[in-house]
Design a protein around this motif. Structure first.
Motif, mmCIF file in Angstrom:
data_model
loop_
_atom_site.group_PDB
_atom_site.id
_atom_site.type_symbol
_atom_site.label_atom_id
_atom_site.label_comp_id
_atom_site.label_asym_id
_atom_site.label_seq_id
_atom_site.Cartn_x
_atom_site.Cartn_y
_atom_site.Cartn_z
ATOM 1 N N PHE A 1 0.714 -1.215 -0.110
ATOM 2 C CA PHE A 1 -0.201 -0.126 0.014
ATOM 3 C C PHE A 1 0.907 1.243 -0.036
ATOM 4 O O PHE A 1 0.530 2.290 -0.527
ATOM 5 C CB PHE A 1 -0.988 0.014 1.078
ATOM 6 N N SER A 2 2.157 1.179 0.798
ATOM 7 C CA SER A 2 2.954 2.561 0.587
ATOM 8 C C SER A 2 3.336 2.546 -0.662
ATOM 9 O O SER A 2 3.855 3.754 -1.059
ATOM 10 C CB SER A 2 4.062 2.152 1.807
ATOM 11 N N ILE A 3 3.774 1.623 -1.352
ATOM 12 C CA ILE A 3 4.341 1.657 -2.710
ATOM 13 C C ILE A 3 3.448 2.332 -3.702
ATOM 14 O O ILE A 3 3.403 3.183 -4.464
ATOM 15 C CB ILE A 3 4.862 0.421 -3.504
ATOM 16 N N LEU A 4 2.134 1.828 -3.433
ATOM 17 C CA LEU A 4 0.863 2.359 -4.479
ATOM 18 C C LEU A 4 0.802 3.918 -4.058
ATOM 19 O O LEU A 4 0.443 4.540 -5.050
ATOM 20 C CB LEU A 4 -0.341 1.510 -4.393
ATOM 21 N N LEU A 5 0.789 4.292 -2.763
ATOM 22 C CA LEU A 5 0.562 5.429 -2.331
ATOM 23 C C LEU A 5 1.589 6.414 -3.066
ATOM 24 O O LEU A 5 1.378 7.708 -3.660
ATOM 25 C CB LEU A 5 0.474 5.697 -0.955
ATOM 26 N N LEU A 6 2.941 6.080 -2.848
ATOM 27 C CA LEU A 6 4.077 6.823 -3.442
ATOM 28 C C LEU A 6 3.977 6.776 -5.089
ATOM 29 O O LEU A 6 4.262 7.954 -5.370
ATOM 30 C CB LEU A 6 5.294 6.021 -3.022
ATOM 31 N N TRP A 7 3.509 5.767 -5.558
ATOM 32 C CA TRP A 7 3.376 6.004 -6.968
ATOM 33 C C TRP A 7 2.390 6.658 -7.626
ATOM 34 O O TRP A 7 2.570 7.747 -8.381
ATOM 35 C CB TRP A 7 3.112 4.639 -7.647
ATOM 36 N N LYS B 1 3.538 10.134 -15.552
ATOM 37 C CA LYS B 1 3.139 8.707 -15.732
ATOM 38 C C LYS B 1 1.840 8.567 -15.018
ATOM 39 O O LYS B 1 1.526 9.086 -14.157
ATOM 40 C CB LYS B 1 3.988 7.876 -15.307
ATOM 41 N N ARG B 2 1.002 7.628 -15.649
ATOM 42 C CA ARG B 2 -0.277 7.368 -15.194
ATOM 43 C C ARG B 2 -0.228 6.328 -14.069
ATOM 44 O O ARG B 2 0.738 5.455 -14.067
ATOM 45 C CB ARG B 2 -1.425 6.671 -16.389
#
Length: 91
Positions: free
Chosen positions: A25-31, A40-41
């Motif tokens: 979830f933190s990777i998705l939030l940072l992305w 980037k989308r």
């Protein structure tokens, strides 16, 4: 012997699962936050839909098999299981 010895392996497994979920979830939030800076989308996460009818059929079949297993276990525990085969297997 410490009274927490039996609890620790389970607690570590739960903590490991929670940490991995937090990491994803933190990777998705940072992305999603960095996507405005790098033009980037965000990643496309497809929708997942399970039809209701096949799921209900599977649950009904699973319920029947679990009930059969409970009947066999009850017969074994009570000693009423038939130990001789009712069908002659040798022809």
């Amino acid at each position: 012997m410490d009274r927490f010895d039996s609890i620790l392996p389970c607690a570590f497994a739960i903590l490991k699962i929670l940490f991995r979920c937090f990491f994803v979830f933190s990777i998705l939030l940072l992305w999603s936050n960095a996507s405005t800076f790098i033009q980037k989308r965000p990643p496309h996460i497809p929708q997942f839909h399970i039809p209701e009818e096949p799921l209900l059929e599977f649950a009904a079949a699973l319920r029947i098999e679990i009930n059969r297993a409970f009947i066999v276990l009850r017969d074994i525990a009570s000693g009423t299981i038939n130990r001789t085969p009712s069908v002659n297997l040798i022809s």
